[in-house]
Design an enzyme around this catalytic site. Structure first.
Site, PDB file in Angstrom:
ATOM      1  N   ASP A  13    -133.382  32.539  28.552  1.00 55.33           N
ATOM      2  CA  ASP A  13    -132.558  31.351  28.742  1.00 55.33           C
ATOM      3  C   ASP A  13    -132.931  30.789  30.114  1.00 55.33           C
ATOM      4  O   ASP A  13    -133.637  31.448  30.892  1.00 55.33           O
ATOM      5  CB  ASP A  13    -131.084  31.721  28.682  1.00 55.33           C
ATOM      6  N   ASP A  15    -130.624  28.061  32.343  1.00 58.63           N
ATOM      7  CA  ASP A  15    -129.488  27.816  33.231  1.00 58.63           C
ATOM      8  C   ASP A  15    -128.582  29.037  33.323  1.00 58.63           C
ATOM      9  O   ASP A  15    -128.101  29.547  32.313  1.00 58.63           O
ATOM     10  CB  ASP A  15    -128.686  26.606  32.736  1.00 58.63           C
TER      11      ASP A  15
END
Length: 226
Positions: A13, A15
Site C-alpha cells: 500500500d 498512504d
C-alpha cells in the site's frame, strides 16, 4: 512468528504504509474546513482514513447532509494537502531497509493504492524511489476499490506472480480486507487506526513497523522456506 512460505513478490500500500501521509490528509481536511467555514466534526474526518475518495465522498455526505458543498471542500483539502506534502512528506520507518533487502533477494514489488498515478509519481520522486518499484497499480487500474480484492489481484497479475505467493503490506482496515480477499499473505503495520479482532484475524501478524517485516522476510529466506 514466521511466514508460511517465502514470498515471490511484495505488494505495498502507499498512504500510511510507505509514506506518513494519512496524518497530513487529516490535517488538510481540518484546515480546509476552517478555510471554508465548514462545520465538519473530527469524527467524520477520521472516517476517511484509508478510504478511496469515491467511497469517502458518499460517506461524508451521509454524515453531513446532501446540501453540504462536498466537492468544494474536497478541492480545498487537496490544495492544502499538496502544500503540506511539499515540505512534510516523510517515509515511514523501515521503508528503505526493506527495499534494500528486496533488492538483495531480487524480489519484485508493486504498489497497490487508491491514489492516482500522478500522486504516486510525485511521492516516489520526492524521495528518489521511483526506480525501486517494478509496477504501480493506482486509481482507474481496477474495477472496484479496496476493500474489494481487485487492486491486489491486478498487482499480482502485473508482476506475474500467483496471489497466494505475494506478501501484502497494509496499514488500513479496508486494505487488509482487500489483500486478504485476494488470497495474499497479509501483514498490517497500523498507522492511525489500530486493528480490530476481525482485522487481526485476517493478517499473518500485526507489526509496529516495516523493520519487523524486513526481519521476517530475511528469516524466511535464510531458512529456505518455500
Amino acid at each position: 512468528m514466521s511466514l508460511p512460505h517465502a514470498p515471490q513478490a511484495v505488494i505495498f500500500d502507499m498512504d500510511g504504509l510507505l509514506f506518513d501521509t494519512e496524518a497530513l490528509y487529516q490535517q488538510a481536511w481540518r484546515e480546509a474546513a476552517e478555510l471554508g467555514g465548514y462545520d465538519v466534526p473530527v469524527e467524520v474526518i477520521r472516517l476517511t482514513i484509508g478510504m478511496p475518495w469515491v467511497r469517502g465522498r458518499d460517506l461524508m455526505l451521509r454524515e453531513l447532509g446532501a446540501p453540504f458543498p462536498i466537492d468544494d471542500y474536497y478541492s480545498r483539502m487537496t490544495d492544502r494537502f499538496v502544500e503540506l506534502a511539499a515540505t512534510n512528506l516523510r517515509l515511514k520507518p523501515g521503508v528503505l531497509e526493506l527495499l534494500d533487502l528486496l533488492d538483495d533477494l531480487d524480489l519484485p514489488r508493486c504498489i497497490a493504492t487508491s491514489s492516482s498515478h500522478e500522486t504516486v509519481r510525485d511521492h516516489l520522486s520526492a524521495h528518489g524511489l521511483t526506480h525501486r518499484f517494478h509496477a504501480v497499480i493506482g486509481h482507474r487500474d481496477y474495477r472496484n476499490s479496496k476493500p474489494a480484492p481487485d487492486p491486489y489481484l491486478a498487482a499480482a497479475e502485473r508482476l506475474g506472480v500467483p496471489a497466494g505467493f505475494c506478501l501484502a503490506l497494509e496499514d488500513s482496515h479496508g486494505g487488509v480486507r482487500s489483500a486478504a480477499a485476494a488470497g495474499m499473505m497479509t501483514i498490517m503495520a497500523p498507522d492511525l487506526v489500530p486493528p480490530t479482532a476481525e482485522i487481526s484475524a485476517l493478517c499473518l501478524c500485526v507489526v509496529e513497523s516495516l523493520h519487523e517485516v524486513t526481519a521476517l522476510i530475511a528469516s524466511s529466506s535464510a531458512s529456505g522456506i518455500v
